[in-house]
Design a protein around this motif. Structure first.
Motif, PDB file in Angstrom:
ATOM      1  N   ASN A   1      -9.988  -1.718   1.158  1.00  0.00           N
ATOM      2  CA  ASN A   1      -8.924  -0.721   1.104  1.00  0.00           C
ATOM      3  C   ASN A   1      -8.934  -0.041  -0.272  1.00  0.00           C
ATOM      4  N   GLU A   2      -9.044   1.270  -0.285  1.00  0.00           N
ATOM      5  CA  GLU A   2      -9.188   2.004  -1.536  1.00  0.00           C
ATOM      6  C   GLU A   2      -7.990   1.821  -2.468  1.00  0.00           C
ATOM      7  N   ILE A   3      -6.838   1.547  -1.928  1.00  0.00           N
ATOM      8  CA  ILE A   3      -5.637   1.364  -2.749  1.00  0.00           C
ATOM      9  C   ILE A   3      -5.441  -0.099  -3.133  1.00  0.00           C
ATOM     10  N   LEU A   4      -5.546  -0.974  -2.163  1.00  0.00           N
ATOM     11  CA  LEU A   4      -5.233  -2.389  -2.406  1.00  0.00           C
ATOM     12  C   LEU A   4      -6.274  -3.091  -3.275  1.00  0.00           C
ATOM     13  N   LYS A   5      -7.511  -2.619  -3.247  1.00  0.00           N
ATOM     14  CA  LYS A   5      -8.574  -3.338  -3.948  1.00  0.00           C
ATOM     15  C   LYS A   5      -8.324  -3.460  -5.450  1.00  0.00           C
ATOM     16  N   ASP A   6      -7.546  -2.547  -6.017  1.00  0.00           N
ATOM     17  CA  ASP A   6      -7.308  -2.567  -7.459  1.00  0.00           C
ATOM     18  C   ASP A   6      -5.960  -3.163  -7.845  1.00  0.00           C
ATOM     19  N   ILE A   7      -5.124  -3.484  -6.870  1.00  0.00           N
ATOM     20  CA  ILE A   7      -3.774  -3.930  -7.210  1.00  0.00           C
ATOM     21  C   ILE A   7      -3.395  -5.283  -6.614  1.00  0.00           C
ATOM     22  N   VAL A   8      -4.314  -5.902  -5.887  1.00  0.00           N
ATOM     23  CA  VAL A   8      -4.039  -7.220  -5.296  1.00  0.00           C
ATOM     24  C   VAL A   8      -4.956  -8.257  -5.942  1.00  0.00           C
TER      25      VAL A   8
ATOM     26  N   PRO B   1       3.788   1.961  -9.861  1.00  0.00           N
ATOM     27  CA  PRO B   1       2.676   1.171 -10.427  1.00  0.00           C
ATOM     28  C   PRO B   1       2.806  -0.304 -10.056  1.00  0.00           C
ATOM     29  N   ILE B   2       2.608  -0.597  -8.795  1.00  0.00           N
ATOM     30  CA  ILE B   2       2.851  -1.941  -8.265  1.00  0.00           C
ATOM     31  C   ILE B   2       1.598  -2.802  -8.334  1.00  0.00           C
ATOM     32  N   GLU B   3       1.806  -4.090  -8.485  1.00  0.00           N
ATOM     33  CA  GLU B   3       0.725  -5.079  -8.510  1.00  0.00           C
ATOM     34  C   GLU B   3       1.171  -6.279  -7.701  1.00  0.00           C
ATOM     35  N   LEU B   4       0.312  -6.796  -6.837  1.00  0.00           N
ATOM     36  CA  LEU B   4       0.624  -7.965  -6.018  1.00  0.00           C
ATOM     37  C   LEU B   4      -0.224  -9.150  -6.470  1.00  0.00           C
ATOM     38  N   ILE B   5       0.448 -10.239  -6.831  1.00  0.00           N
ATOM     39  CA  ILE B   5      -0.222 -11.479  -7.217  1.00  0.00           C
ATOM     40  C   ILE B   5      -0.021 -12.490  -6.102  1.00  0.00           C
TER      41      ILE B   5
ATOM     42  N   ASN C   1       8.592  -8.696  10.818  1.00  0.00           N
ATOM     43  CA  ASN C   1       7.528  -7.959  11.511  1.00  0.00           C
ATOM     44  C   ASN C   1       7.665  -6.452  11.283  1.00  0.00           C
ATOM     45  N   ASN C   2       8.092  -6.065  10.078  1.00  0.00           N
ATOM     46  CA  ASN C   2       8.373  -4.660   9.832  1.00  0.00           C
ATOM     47  C   ASN C   2       7.989  -4.303   8.399  1.00  0.00           C
ATOM     48  N   SER C   3       6.863  -3.629   8.238  1.00  0.00           N
ATOM     49  CA  SER C   3       6.402  -3.277   6.898  1.00  0.00           C
ATOM     50  C   SER C   3       7.309  -2.227   6.256  1.00  0.00           C
ATOM     51  N   LYS C   4       7.918  -1.364   7.080  1.00  0.00           N
ATOM     52  CA  LYS C   4       8.820  -0.337   6.547  1.00  0.00           C
ATOM     53  C   LYS C   4      10.033  -0.976   5.882  1.00  0.00           C
ATOM     54  N   ALA C   5      10.535  -2.078   6.461  1.00  0.00           N
ATOM     55  CA  ALA C   5      11.694  -2.763   5.890  1.00  0.00           C
ATOM     56  C   ALA C   5      11.346  -3.376   4.541  1.00  0.00           C
ATOM     57  N   ILE C   6      10.137  -3.924   4.429  1.00  0.00           N
ATOM     58  CA  ILE C   6       9.694  -4.500   3.154  1.00  0.00           C
ATOM     59  C   ILE C   6       9.495  -3.387   2.130  1.00  0.00           C
ATOM     60  N   GLU C   7       8.893  -2.294   2.569  1.00  0.00           N
ATOM     61  CA  GLU C   7       8.689  -1.145   1.677  1.00  0.00           C
ATOM     62  C   GLU C   7      10.014  -0.636   1.121  1.00  0.00           C
ATOM     63  N   LYS C   8      11.009  -0.497   1.993  1.00  0.00           N
ATOM     64  CA  LYS C   8      12.319   0.002   1.560  1.00  0.00           C
ATOM     65  C   LYS C   8      12.942  -0.921   0.527  1.00  0.00           C
ATOM     66  N   ALA C   9      12.855  -2.259   0.771  1.00  0.00           N
ATOM     67  CA  ALA C   9      13.423  -3.226  -0.176  1.00  0.00           C
ATOM     68  C   ALA C   9      12.716  -3.144  -1.524  1.00  0.00           C
TER      69      ALA C   9
ATOM     70  N   GLU D   1       0.832  -1.205   0.000  1.00  0.00           N
ATOM     71  CA  GLU D   1       0.000   0.000   0.000  1.00  0.00           C
ATOM     72  C   GLU D   1       0.866   1.255   0.000  1.00  0.00           C
ATOM     73  N   GLN D   2       1.912   1.256   0.826  1.00  0.00           N
ATOM     74  CA  GLN D   2       2.758   2.439   0.923  1.00  0.00           C
ATOM     75  C   GLN D   2       3.559   2.660  -0.353  1.00  0.00           C
ATOM     76  N   VAL D   3       4.037   1.567  -0.957  1.00  0.00           N
ATOM     77  CA  VAL D   3       4.782   1.689  -2.215  1.00  0.00           C
ATOM     78  C   VAL D   3       3.891   2.290  -3.302  1.00  0.00           C
ATOM     79  N   LYS D   4       2.634   1.884  -3.323  1.00  0.00           N
ATOM     80  CA  LYS D   4       1.686   2.457  -4.284  1.00  0.00           C
ATOM     81  C   LYS D   4       1.490   3.947  -4.020  1.00  0.00           C
ATOM     82  N   LYS D   5       1.423   4.324  -2.751  1.00  0.00           N
ATOM     83  CA  LYS D   5       1.283   5.732  -2.398  1.00  0.00           C
ATOM     84  C   LYS D   5       2.507   6.536  -2.845  1.00  0.00           C
TER      85      LYS D   5
END
Length: 408
Positions: free
Chosen positions: A275-282, A250-254, A355-363, A242-246
């Motif tokens: 979720n207004e963001i995730l509903k179109d990209i997951v 143009p990310i998509e999760l399969i 257990n860290n979404s920020k670490a995943i976002e950064k990667a 969600e944060q990467v999309k923000k």
């Protein structure tokens, strides 16, 4: 040498357990063994054409059967009760099959997959009676909190007592992590660590990057494979996506392996829909056919395994990691043991804080902004995976252990 694998496993495809046992069997067969697998679970339907394409299933030295398919249960009972009766009947039928094999001299060694006391204890006692060596493959270690009602759940005690079965009469334990190896390293029997493995001789170079997305513009495609259960850490993955999309990517999760319609994935699917963001990209694709599994993995930009740092995962190993590395695509995973012992962060994969979404976002952001980094990590990961996760690095030693146990 006639090896009989015994336990509950959805076979021959879909589950990581089935994949592990097929690959182990391939290595043992190459060493000279004959392998017969007996599962108390219902077999999946596999066509003769599909069997012919699989080097293990088509081997004359590999056979498999299910004791579940040999009973009909009691159709007049309610569904769940009938299912329970069929499972109990399957266990009893499996004992009969094992006794017959041992009595006829068609079993030189028993390889227990799983450690259910109810399912395996009787077979263990048979092996002792016929003086047949037996090994346990221990891949998980569940605390009471993993079971509904905790210690008051009979299945907890079935699991707990099952883990106590490797005793002085056991010929050895195959442990998927160092933590499990430490628990059994009592000097009674050999303990060999065999992490998740794969066949790195598979040629995936022909798999082109292709898009099945309904999103018409170029996307940064990320894939997760799993059941979306507790311990998978998918909640942190969704937050990062969600944060990467923000951030304007143009990310998509399969998601494959989870259909979003039942089980734990239902809650996550509903979360995404709201979720207004995730509903179109997951996209939850559910289980996909085995023949397109690797091409699907190879069709994306990044593969992700966001495991939590929790008691269960301290003893487990991400079984999808070797498969992901095989593709040559960059992998994001977490630093839950024993991953950092095998692969190095920023070299072979992105190994981030659990257990860290920020670490995943950064990667994800780093991989999106640097296509050359994606390429270098993917290629280095594939090379490293072959060095440490290819089955050929483990099955010859296992076969040697088996021969020693049989000769005693």
């Amino acid at each position: 040498m006639k090896i009989v694998i015994f336990g509950w496993v959805e076979f021959p495809y879909i589950s990581p357990a089935a994949s592990r046992l097929r690959i182990l069997s391939k290595g043992w067969i190459e060493s000279g063994a004959q392998v017969h697998l007996i599962t108390t679970a219902q077999l999946q339907t596999v066509s003769e054409l599909d069997k012919s394409k699989d080097s293990v299933l088509s081997s004359p030295n590999f056979t498999f059967e299910s004791s579940y398919n040999k009973n009909e249960g009691y159709l007049f009972l309610p569904g769940k009760l009938n299912k329970l009766i069929k499972h109990i009947n399957s266990i009893v039928e499996s004992w009969k099959i094992m006794y017959s094999l041992m009595n006829k001299g068609e079993c030189d060694l028993v390889y227990f997959w799983g450690w259910s006391a109810i399912g395996c204890y009787a077979v263990m006692k048979m092996a002792q009676k016929f003086q047949i060596p037996y090994f346990f493959d221990i891949c998980e270690w569940f605390p009471a909190s993993n079971f509904k009602f905790g210690i008051f759940n009979p299945m907890y005690w079935d699991d707990f007592l099952g883990r106590k079965m490797p005793d002085k009469n056991c010929s050895g334990v195959i442990a998927i992590t160092k933590l499990i190896a430490k628990k059994y390293n009592r000097g009674y029997f050999p303990v060999q660590v065999v992490p998740a493995i794969n066949d790195f001789s598979l040629d995936n170079s022909s798999h082109k990057v292709q898009s099945n997305s309904s999103i018409e513009k170029i996307t940064f495609r990320v894939l997760y494979s799993g059941f979306s259960k507790y311990g998978d850490g998918v909640e942190y993955m969704f937050e990062a996506i969600e944060q990467v999309k923000k951030n304007g990517v143009p990310i998509e999760l399969i998601i494959i392996g989870s259909d979003g319609k039942s089980g734990p994935s239902l809650g996550f699917a509903n979360y995404c829909k709201d979720n207004e963001i995730l509903k179109d990209i997951v996209e939850f694709r559910g289980r996909i056919p085995e023949e397109i599994y690797f091409s699907t993995l190879c069709s994306v930009d990044v593969l992700i395994l966001p495991r939590r740092n929790c008691e269960t995962n301290l003893a487990a190993f991400p079984t999808r990691l070797p498969e992901f590395l095989t593709t040559g695509r960059p992998v994001i995973t977490t630093d839950v043991p024993d991953v950092p012992d095998y692969i190095e962060n920023n070299i072979h994969a992105k190994v981030v804080l659990a257990n860290n979404s920020k670490a995943i976002e950064k990667a994800l952001m780093e991989l999106w902004l640097n296509p050359e980094l994606r390429k270098s990590i993917g290629l280095a990961g594939k090379i490293r995976g072959k060095e440490i996760f290819d089955y050929r690095g483990y099955t010859p030693q296992m076969y040697h252990l088996f021969k020693q146990a049989i000769s005693i």
